[in-house]
Design an enzyme around this catalytic site. Structure first.
Site, short mmCIF file in Angstrom:
data_model
loop_
_atom_site.label_atom_id
_atom_site.label_comp_id
_atom_site.label_asym_id
_atom_site.label_seq_id
_atom_site.Cartn_x
_atom_site.Cartn_y
_atom_site.Cartn_z
N ASP A 1 29.95 -2.09 -11.40
CA ASP A 1 29.05 -2.06 -10.23
C ASP A 1 28.28 -0.66 -9.99
OD1 ASP A 1 28.52 -4.18 -8.38
OD2 ASP A 1 29.55 -2.70 -6.61
N ASP B 1 31.21 -4.63 -15.96
CA ASP B 1 30.46 -3.48 -15.42
C ASP B 1 31.06 -2.68 -14.44
OD1 ASP B 1 29.13 -6.09 -14.17
OD2 ASP B 1 29.35 -4.47 -12.52
N1 LIG Z 1 28.76 -5.94 -10.30
C1 LIG Z 1 28.90 -7.23 -9.89
N2 LIG Z 1 28.63 -7.60 -8.81
C2 LIG Z 1 28.75 -8.80 -8.57
N3 LIG Z 1 28.94 -9.77 -9.41
C3 LIG Z 1 29.11 -9.33 -10.88
N4 LIG Z 1 29.43 -10.35 -11.74
C4 LIG Z 1 29.59 -9.35 -12.69
N5 LIG Z 1 29.37 -7.83 -12.28
C5 LIG Z 1 29.20 -8.13 -11.01
#
Ligand SMILES: Nc1ncnc2[nH]cnc12
Ligand SMILES: CSC[C@H]1O[C@H](OP(=O)(O)O)[C@H](O)[C@@H]1O
Length: 315
Positions: free
Chosen positions: A222, A220
């Site tokens: 974040d 992703d």
């Molecule tokens: N955006 C994110 N923040 C923290 N851990 C994650 N693991 C996968 N995506 C994450």
């Protein structure tokens, strides 16, 4: 049961709870001075006979919170099996446009945003103090060794999966994801990726003098992209399975080579990079250090703590 040493340890993260195409040999659940590992360790063999020990970081069925992963037990258990190199996998958020979900990354730096609630040292709670060098948090030789091999598998897979190197992973406490402000701040700090699990794992591997490298798989973006939704677990799940399938293919393809490299007398030094380093980290032996603490630490560092008679002892 065979007492043969297992040289390779694999830690599977979110979505990666087992490896494929290996022959099951046995499960072991070693009791360490720091408790039991996340799950019984599965020892399997590749067609060549290479043995691999696998731990599911969050337990089978993903029941262990990131803050509660028993990392000391995981690393100590690997060490007790004879493991020399740990290949860790982690699902990460991307803090950079070019690292799109589905990308693979071999990071070389870490920013610690855990909150001090995770036991982060084998020495914690003992009468023995050590200050371990952690300037290069991953084993550089191992990471360099991985780069062409992981690239080769991704190319062979033919889906155009990108591989990035020399990136910095921010390790946050969780379990909630970051705020938009935090996500933007991490970018300004130089973070490229974010997860909740590489610390204290990498620190403990270093204290145990084990070679440790991370294959991070982006799920992703974040929460830093202002026009887009902030990350949710549902977003992460969209890429988790495909990333895990590719991670299994990478493992399956490179582990035989890894075993050969570890045991190659001309190349094996790459995987011995960390061995001997704790000698310069542990405060000199004194009469104030408790024998029971030395015995406990001998589980992970037998070279420094199992001999007693001839060591020089200061007051
Ligand atoms: N955006 C994110 N923040 C923290 N851990 C994650 N693991 C996968 N995506 C994450
Ligand atoms: C499922 S999203 C957050 C979760 O995923 C990552 O786990 P792992 O590193 O074990 O793959 C991240 O660190 C969080 O624990």
């Amino acid at each position: 049961m065979s007492e043969e040493k297992v040289l390779i340890g694999v830690i599977g993260g979110s979505g990666l709870y087992h490896l494929d195409n290996l022959t099951f040999v046995k499960k072991v659940n070693p009791k360490t001075p720091w408790g039991y590992p996340s799950a019984p360790i599965v020892i399997s063999s590749l067609p060549s006979g290479t043995l691999v020990a696998f731990i599911a970081r969050h337990g089978i069925g993903h029941t262990i919170h990131p803050s509660d992963v028993p990392s000391r037990a995981n690393i100590a258990a690997f060490k007790s099996l004879g493991v020399r190199a740990i290949l860790a996998f982690s699902a990460v958020g991307s803090l950079r446009e070019e690292i799109s979900p589905g990308s693979f990354v071999l990071p070389n730096q870490i920013i610690d945003r855990t909150k001090g609630i995770r036991p982060a040292s084998f020495f914690e709670g003992t009468s023995i103090v050590a200050h371990t060098g952690f300037g290069d948090p991953f084993s550089n030789g191992f990471v360099k060794w991985l780069e062409p091999r992981v690239a080769g598998v991704l190319e062979q897979e033919g889906r155009g999966i990108k591989l990035f190197t020399d990136k910095c992973v921010v390790v946050m406490e969780g379990p909630q994801f970051s705020t938009r402000a935090e996500s933007l701040m991490y970018r300004q700090w130089g973070g490229d990726l974010i997860n909740m699990s590489t610390l204290p794992e990498a620190k403990l591997a270093r204290e145990a003098e084990l070679s440790y490298a991370l294959i991070a798989t982006a799920t992703d973006y974040d929460s830093w992209r202002e026009q887009e939704e902030a990350v949710t677990a549902a977003e992460v799940f969209k890429t988790l399975k495909a990333n895990a399938d590719t991670s299994r293919l990478v493992a399956e393809t490179i582990l035989d080579d890894l075993q050969a490299a570890i045991t190659d007398p001309n190349n094996g030094h790459i995987f011995l990079e960390e061995v001997g380093k704790m000698k310069f980290s542990i405060m000199p032996r004194s009469v104030k250090q408790k024998q029971e603490d030395r015995d406990k630490l001998a589980f992970v560092l037998p070279d420094y703590f199992s001999g007693t008679e001839n060591d020089e002892v200061t007051a």
